[in-house]
Design a protein around this motif. Sequence first.
Motif, PDB file in Angstrom:
ATOM      1  N   LEU A   1      70.665  20.300   6.613  1.00  0.00           N
ATOM      2  CA  LEU A   1      70.724  19.258   7.535  1.00  0.00           C
ATOM      3  C   LEU A   1      69.876  19.942   8.873  1.00  0.00           C
ATOM      4  O   LEU A   1      69.156  19.102   9.439  1.00  0.00           O
ATOM      5  N   MET A   2      70.363  21.005   9.280  1.00  0.00           N
ATOM      6  CA  MET A   2      69.825  21.445  10.602  1.00  0.00           C
ATOM      7  C   MET A   2      68.266  22.001  10.120  1.00  0.00           C
ATOM      8  O   MET A   2      67.614  21.960  11.021  1.00  0.00           O
ATOM      9  N   LEU A   3      68.174  22.341   8.766  1.00  0.00           N
ATOM     10  CA  LEU A   3      66.659  22.670   8.425  1.00  0.00           C
ATOM     11  C   LEU A   3      65.908  21.380   8.570  1.00  0.00           C
ATOM     12  O   LEU A   3      64.721  21.281   8.947  1.00  0.00           O
ATOM     13  N   ARG A   4      66.239  20.288   8.152  1.00  0.00           N
ATOM     14  CA  ARG A   4      65.770  18.945   8.177  1.00  0.00           C
ATOM     15  C   ARG A   4      65.291  18.669   9.609  1.00  0.00           C
ATOM     16  O   ARG A   4      64.298  18.204   9.790  1.00  0.00           O
ATOM     17  N   ALA A   5      66.296  18.818  10.540  1.00  0.00           N
ATOM     18  CA  ALA A   5      66.208  18.432  11.613  1.00  0.00           C
ATOM     19  C   ALA A   5      65.036  19.307  12.325  1.00  0.00           C
ATOM     20  O   ALA A   5      64.370  18.893  13.043  1.00  0.00           O
ATOM     21  N   LYS A   6      65.120  20.653  12.156  1.00  0.00           N
ATOM     22  CA  LYS A   6      64.052  21.594  12.491  1.00  0.00           C
ATOM     23  C   LYS A   6      62.598  21.166  12.028  1.00  0.00           C
ATOM     24  O   LYS A   6      61.707  21.280  12.797  1.00  0.00           O
ATOM     25  N   ALA A   7      62.728  20.657  10.917  1.00  0.00           N
ATOM     26  CA  ALA A   7      61.419  20.367  10.267  1.00  0.00           C
ATOM     27  C   ALA A   7      60.832  18.949  10.837  1.00  0.00           C
ATOM     28  O   ALA A   7      59.610  18.754  11.344  1.00  0.00           O
ATOM     29  N   VAL A   8      61.671  18.164  11.205  1.00  0.00           N
ATOM     30  CA  VAL A   8      61.207  16.847  11.962  1.00  0.00           C
ATOM     31  C   VAL A   8      60.628  17.255  13.401  1.00  0.00           C
ATOM     32  O   VAL A   8      59.722  16.704  13.953  1.00  0.00           O
TER      33      VAL A   8
ATOM     34  N   LEU B   1      60.675  29.157   7.570  1.00  0.00           N
ATOM     35  CA  LEU B   1      61.630  28.267   7.176  1.00  0.00           C
ATOM     36  C   LEU B   1      62.556  27.922   8.325  1.00  0.00           C
ATOM     37  O   LEU B   1      62.737  26.902   8.809  1.00  0.00           O
ATOM     38  N   GLU B   2      62.837  28.916   9.089  1.00  0.00           N
ATOM     39  CA  GLU B   2      63.673  28.977  10.335  1.00  0.00           C
ATOM     40  C   GLU B   2      63.327  27.981  11.324  1.00  0.00           C
ATOM     41  O   GLU B   2      63.910  27.568  12.235  1.00  0.00           O
ATOM     42  N   LEU B   3      61.832  28.033  11.497  1.00  0.00           N
ATOM     43  CA  LEU B   3      61.176  27.291  12.306  1.00  0.00           C
ATOM     44  C   LEU B   3      61.012  25.960  12.098  1.00  0.00           C
ATOM     45  O   LEU B   3      60.842  24.797  12.848  1.00  0.00           O
ATOM     46  N   GLY B   4      61.467  25.319  10.516  1.00  0.00           N
ATOM     47  CA  GLY B   4      60.909  24.132  10.231  1.00  0.00           C
ATOM     48  C   GLY B   4      59.624  23.949   9.783  1.00  0.00           C
ATOM     49  O   GLY B   4      59.255  22.804   9.667  1.00  0.00           O
ATOM     50  N   ASP B   5      58.623  24.937   9.646  1.00  0.00           N
ATOM     51  CA  ASP B   5      57.267  24.768   9.467  1.00  0.00           C
ATOM     52  C   ASP B   5      57.308  24.725   7.918  1.00  0.00           C
ATOM     53  O   ASP B   5      57.034  25.883   7.212  1.00  0.00           O
TER      54      ASP B   5
ATOM     55  N   GLU C   1      55.155  23.321   5.499  1.00  0.00           N
ATOM     56  CA  GLU C   1      53.935  23.411   5.122  1.00  0.00           C
ATOM     57  C   GLU C   1      53.530  25.087   4.957  1.00  0.00           C
ATOM     58  O   GLU C   1      53.015  25.439   4.169  1.00  0.00           O
ATOM     59  N   SER C   2      53.862  25.659   6.021  1.00  0.00           N
ATOM     60  CA  SER C   2      53.442  27.279   6.033  1.00  0.00           C
ATOM     61  C   SER C   2      54.185  27.914   5.019  1.00  0.00           C
ATOM     62  O   SER C   2      53.908  28.802   4.394  1.00  0.00           O
ATOM     63  N   VAL C   3      55.441  27.335   4.678  1.00  0.00           N
ATOM     64  CA  VAL C   3      56.395  28.018   3.649  1.00  0.00           C
ATOM     65  C   VAL C   3      55.694  27.662   2.483  1.00  0.00           C
ATOM     66  O   VAL C   3      55.626  28.699   1.565  1.00  0.00           O
ATOM     67  N   ALA C   4      55.186  26.639   2.325  1.00  0.00           N
ATOM     68  CA  ALA C   4      54.613  26.299   0.825  1.00  0.00           C
ATOM     69  C   ALA C   4      53.104  27.186   0.728  1.00  0.00           C
ATOM     70  O   ALA C   4      52.645  27.747  -0.360  1.00  0.00           O
ATOM     71  N   THR C   5      52.414  27.314   1.816  1.00  0.00           N
ATOM     72  CA  THR C   5      51.214  28.212   1.906  1.00  0.00           C
ATOM     73  C   THR C   5      51.673  29.543   1.341  1.00  0.00           C
ATOM     74  O   THR C   5      50.680  30.102   0.726  1.00  0.00           O
ATOM     75  N   ASN C   6      52.580  30.040   2.123  1.00  0.00           N
ATOM     76  CA  ASN C   6      52.949  31.525   1.503  1.00  0.00           C
ATOM     77  C   ASN C   6      53.399  31.396   0.170  1.00  0.00           C
ATOM     78  O   ASN C   6      53.238  32.573  -0.618  1.00  0.00           O
ATOM     79  N   LYS C   7      54.071  30.601  -0.242  1.00  0.00           N
ATOM     80  CA  LYS C   7      54.572  30.662  -1.611  1.00  0.00           C
ATOM     81  C   LYS C   7      53.427  30.565  -2.667  1.00  0.00           C
ATOM     82  O   LYS C   7      53.680  31.421  -3.602  1.00  0.00           O
ATOM     83  N   ASP C   8      52.561  29.888  -2.200  1.00  0.00           N
ATOM     84  CA  ASP C   8      51.175  30.014  -3.217  1.00  0.00           C
ATOM     85  C   ASP C   8      50.486  31.287  -3.101  1.00  0.00           C
ATOM     86  O   ASP C   8      49.970  31.600  -4.060  1.00  0.00           O
TER      87      ASP C   8
ATOM     88  N   MET D   1      65.326  34.268   0.061  1.00  0.00           N
ATOM     89  CA  MET D   1      64.176  33.228   0.110  1.00  0.00           C
ATOM     90  C   MET D   1      63.470  33.005  -0.975  1.00  0.00           C
ATOM     91  O   MET D   1      63.511  31.606  -1.739  1.00  0.00           O
ATOM     92  N   PHE D   2      63.514  34.121  -1.993  1.00  0.00           N
ATOM     93  CA  PHE D   2      63.067  33.914  -3.248  1.00  0.00           C
ATOM     94  C   PHE D   2      64.181  33.348  -4.370  1.00  0.00           C
ATOM     95  O   PHE D   2      63.734  32.629  -5.432  1.00  0.00           O
ATOM     96  N   LYS D   3      65.276  33.776  -4.112  1.00  0.00           N
ATOM     97  CA  LYS D   3      66.464  33.603  -4.912  1.00  0.00           C
ATOM     98  C   LYS D   3      66.967  32.061  -4.493  1.00  0.00           C
ATOM     99  O   LYS D   3      67.493  31.281  -5.776  1.00  0.00           O
ATOM    100  N   GLN D   4      66.965  31.489  -3.356  1.00  0.00           N
ATOM    101  CA  GLN D   4      67.339  30.248  -3.349  1.00  0.00           C
ATOM    102  C   GLN D   4      66.535  29.131  -2.402  1.00  0.00           C
ATOM    103  O   GLN D   4      66.471  28.099  -3.070  1.00  0.00           O
ATOM    104  N   GLU D   5      66.063  29.581  -1.407  1.00  0.00           N
ATOM    105  CA  GLU D   5      65.378  28.607  -0.712  1.00  0.00           C
ATOM    106  C   GLU D   5      64.137  28.323  -1.341  1.00  0.00           C
ATOM    107  O   GLU D   5      63.697  26.885  -1.550  1.00  0.00           O
TER     108      GLU D   5
END
Length: 446
Positions: A109-116, A248-252, A254-261, A287-291
């Motif tokens: 939930l905190m992550l969602r708030a950071k993403a918003v 991720l901790e920043l709520g960014d 889209e950048s998480v998705a970019t690095n995943k790719d 990050m790789f095991k869970q997030e």
Amino acid sequence: MSNREGNLEAPTRHPLDWTNPDFYDEEKLNAEMERVFDMCHGCRRCVNLCGSFPTLFDLVDETEDGEVHGVDKKDYHKVVDDCYLCDVCYVTKCPYVPPHPWNLDFPHLMLRAKAVAFRKGEVKFRDKLLASTDKLGMFAGIPIVTQAVNAVNRTAVARSVMESALGVDSKAWIPEYAPKTFPQLAEPSKDFAVRDGASTPGKVAIFSTCYINYNEPGIGQDLLKILDHNEIPYVIVEKQACCGMPKLELGDLESVATNKDKNIPAMARLAREGYAIVTPIPSCTLMFKQELPLLFPGDPDVALVRDAMWDPFEYLVERNRDGLLKTDFKREIGHVSYHIPCHSRVQAVGKKTADTLKLIPGTQVNVVERCSGHAGTWGVKKQFHAQAMKIGKPVFKAMANNEPDFISSDCQLAGHHIAQGMEENGLKKAEMAHPLTLVAMAYGLS
């Protein structure tokens, strides 16, 4: 709704529906935060974990009737800002996590708030810069440049400028850049035969992480020495990008998705080839095991990497159970105060690092299982550094018990934070070394 307290089942987590427009709907976010905050207010079991819960409870207690509905929703961000996504409340404290019908997932939930907040443009330049580990890492690997940057960063003038311009506390420990990166130093593996165990693959792929690449490649070198000594062939994952945890901790997201790719295709190929993928920093392993699996639940390559991912000591302990780990240690390490990082605790792998260190003859291990307060970039920021040192104070004291020869943590950032805290509190100083370095030393390799 059920009023049942707690679960007999193990905690589980639901995927994050972060691409759904409703995820970023502020009215719906606030409604969910009020629901969750009301449950936290009624329980208060997590009050001693971090700053988020005391902040929340103070906000509630200051209202006219002492209830959550009286808290100004503009103040919700104060609770969010104090959360550094350690996940300990979810895994160790909260009685209402799924599969409980109340479905409380405070960190996400905190992550969602950071993403918003990130999508609304409310994140500071300082925070974006500190989370850009690959860009900051460009200083590493060029000896003349790193010497100059490190020398300047040590000066009081530079730290004062960093504090005023970037909000990095002038008293906080910050890492130096390495004159050579881990890939520049890493020697190719010898041509050992692959010996699979009952539970362990016989070859290892190393995702070295930003910190090992740019700041302390010697830890990665010690991992290579341990693998070489045990005749385990290895490769280095090529063209690595940041695992995405700082973003991720920043709520960014889209950048998480970019690095995943960038990362997942090469790692999935190695997983298909039967490699155990090992990461020497717990946050990257998590990050790789869970997030990433929770952010991309339909991606088969992400799932493949998750299943191939190992904490290095999880791998070494299982290798020992397979009868394939050498225990020909040549040096006693003495008394080690070992800190379990939060991001190791929430992986539910147990005390594998301590179990490995205890294999070394003449070694006593004092295990400290509590948050150090560092939390990545959070603890170096001006508005949080004093709080980070306060959170870590019980750890600093516990680590000093029995006058250790070494203090150690799988999270090297936490290790340095603890060393600083022990010194500032007048506690006995001990040499700080990563657990992989201690094992390499015990083998006589470092």
